[in-house]
Design an enzyme around this catalytic site. Structure first.
Site, PDB file in Angstrom:
ATOM      1  N   GLY A 154      41.790  46.728  37.417  1.00 55.71           N
ATOM      2  CA  GLY A 154      42.336  45.898  36.342  1.00 55.71           C
ATOM      3  C   GLY A 154      42.243  46.750  34.980  1.00 55.71           C
ATOM      4  O   GLY A 154      41.643  47.043  35.156  1.00 55.71           O
ATOM      5  N   CYS A 155      42.574  45.538  34.191  1.00 54.04           N
ATOM      6  CA  CYS A 155      43.558  46.276  32.607  1.00 54.04           C
ATOM      7  C   CYS A 155      41.947  46.753  32.044  1.00 54.04           C
ATOM      8  O   CYS A 155      41.780  47.598  31.303  1.00 54.04           O
ATOM      9  CB  CYS A 155      44.264  45.717  32.946  1.00 54.04           C
ATOM     10  SG  CYS A 155      44.676  43.868  32.029  1.00 54.04           S
ATOM     11  N   ASN A 156      40.814  45.494  32.165  1.00 53.04           N
ATOM     12  CA  ASN A 156      39.984  45.567  31.554  1.00 53.04           C
ATOM     13  C   ASN A 156      39.247  46.013  31.703  1.00 53.04           C
ATOM     14  O   ASN A 156      38.198  47.211  30.737  1.00 53.04           O
ATOM     15  CB  ASN A 156      39.189  44.113  31.477  1.00 53.04           C
ATOM     16  CG  ASN A 156      40.269  42.560  30.748  1.00 53.04           C
ATOM     17  OD1 ASN A 156      40.416  42.953  30.045  1.00 53.04           O
ATOM     18  ND2 ASN A 156      39.696  41.816  31.779  1.00 53.04           N
ATOM     19  N   VAL A 157      38.431  46.366  33.634  1.00 50.34           N
ATOM     20  CA  VAL A 157      37.788  47.353  33.803  1.00 50.34           C
ATOM     21  C   VAL A 157      38.488  49.340  33.998  1.00 50.34           C
ATOM     22  O   VAL A 157      37.394  49.517  33.536  1.00 50.34           O
ATOM     23  CB  VAL A 157      38.069  47.378  35.703  1.00 50.34           C
ATOM     24  CG1 VAL A 157      37.401  48.158  35.688  1.00 50.34           C
ATOM     25  CG2 VAL A 157      37.677  45.795  35.855  1.00 50.34           C
TER      26      VAL A 157
END
Length: 369
Positions: A154-157
């Site tokens: 994930g991008c936030n991850v």
């Protein structure tokens, strides 16, 4: 190496479009098929007019039958939709490199998947974050060199993991009591029309979502940080309070992360936190983790990450300091959610799996203003 054929499913969306943009100048990967759902039979140019090279491609149905036979298949589909197609592809095209940009194959724990996504776990694929530290002293890129199935993070991850993994592994940041607040561009929510994402709602507004530990990226972040410690993916010591916030920009992530100093954090003879020594050790931990990494940059002293500096780039920018009064570590990470957070690291991982130069066709420079 001769051209390898690539099919992109979900080609009309933001993530699929960004994959195609990066592939448009690739010397070895040749896109031959684009797939969609409601756009089947239309030209891609109607949906992605900025992709001149592929504008005349006709969008085909996203089925395993259409995708089978390509050297590489990239699934840029909504969460929960790629698992079924991938399962069929694994049967019909076992030698095809399949790359999932959605969450379907990221989590190790089936229980965590079912809790946060509410459906049956589709299995775990090789995690596509090459710079991720492992408990054995290596990095995740070693695992990517011998795989046919890649789950892109994930991008936030990606932002939070890059900012915390070296510090948690070194014992400088305690794995419990972590906090991250992120400003997110609206493209992270996908291209489907949603009332709260229209200009009338977003412009001039900022709003949190996925609050109180409910966001689906929470178990993935904790999985990554537990992994650098060599503990159970879901039941290890890592606990993070994670709050993403929607802000009026089209793309980008700015992650502001705080952590309690860990057991290895230096202290004075009186037991007080030695902030200056801790800051030096934080710098050493980041340097050891990322000094040789082409797509992670720890900024010079006094320069703080800005989302505008990473737009269009596959670079993540990092800066850190110590809040002596509050006894907290502060780390700030900026990246482009569609490039470094999705399509760019997907290509990094594909290159490693195919034995190509990891940096091929990936931009270091951003776009300004």
């Amino acid at each position: 190496m001769n051209d390898l054929t690539v099919a992109v499913s979900g080609a009309t969306g933001y993530a699929g479009g960004e994959v195609l943009r990066l592939l448009s100048t690739h010397p070895h990967l040749n896109v031959t098929t684009v797939c969609g759902h409601s756009s089947v039979g239309e030209t891609l140019g109607r949906h992605q007019p900025h992709l001149a090279r592929y504008s005349d491609f006709v969008v085909k149905e996203s089925t395993a039958e259409v995708l089978a036979g390509h050297d590489v298949v990239i699934l840029a589909l909504p969460h929960g939709q790629s698992g079924a197609i991938a399962a069929e592809l694994e049967q019909s095209s076992p030698e095809t490199l399949i790359v999932d940009l959605a969450a379907d194959h990221r989590l190790i724990s089936a229980a965590a998947w079912e809790k946060f996504y509410g459906s049956t776990h589709q299995g775990t694929w090789t995690y596509g974050l090459p710079e991720l530290l492992t408990a054995g002293g290596t990095k995740q890129r070693d695992a990517l060199k011998d795989t046919k199935r890649i789950a892109v993070p994930g991008c936030n991850v990606t932002a939070v993991t890059l900012g915390l993994a070296p510090l948690v592994q070194a014992g400088l940041a305690a794995p419990a009591g972590l906090n991250a607040v992120l400003a997110n561009g609206v493209s992270g929510a996908g291209k489907a029309l949603k009332p709260h994402l229209t200009a009338a709602e977003v412009l001039g507004d900022a709003s949190p979502y996925g609050t109180g530990g409910t966001h689906r990226h929470v178990p993935e972040i904790e999985q990554n940080l537990n992994g650098v410690l060599g503990t159970d993916a879901a039941e290890g010591p890592t606990r993070i309070s994670f709050t993403p916030t929607l802000v009026p920009m089209s793309r980008g992530i700015l992650a502001t992360i705080t952590a309690v100093p860990g057991e290895s954090a230096p202290r004075t003879a009186e037991g007080l936190l030695d902030a200056a020594a801790l800051k030096d050790e934080l710098g050493q931990a980041f340097a050891q983790a990322y000094a040789e990494e082409p797509f992670v940059r720890v900024l010079p002293e006094g320069q703080w990450p800005r989302t505008s500096s990473t737009t269009g780039s596959n670079l993540a920018h990092i800066q850190f300091t110590v809040d002596e009064r509050a006894e907290r570590i502060l780390v700030v990470v900026a990246l482009d959610n569609l490039v470094r957070g999705t399509a760019g690291q997907a290509l990094q991982s594909i290159h490693l799996a195919l034995g190509l130069d990891e940096t091929t066709a990936l931009p270091l420079e951003g776009v300004a203003p």
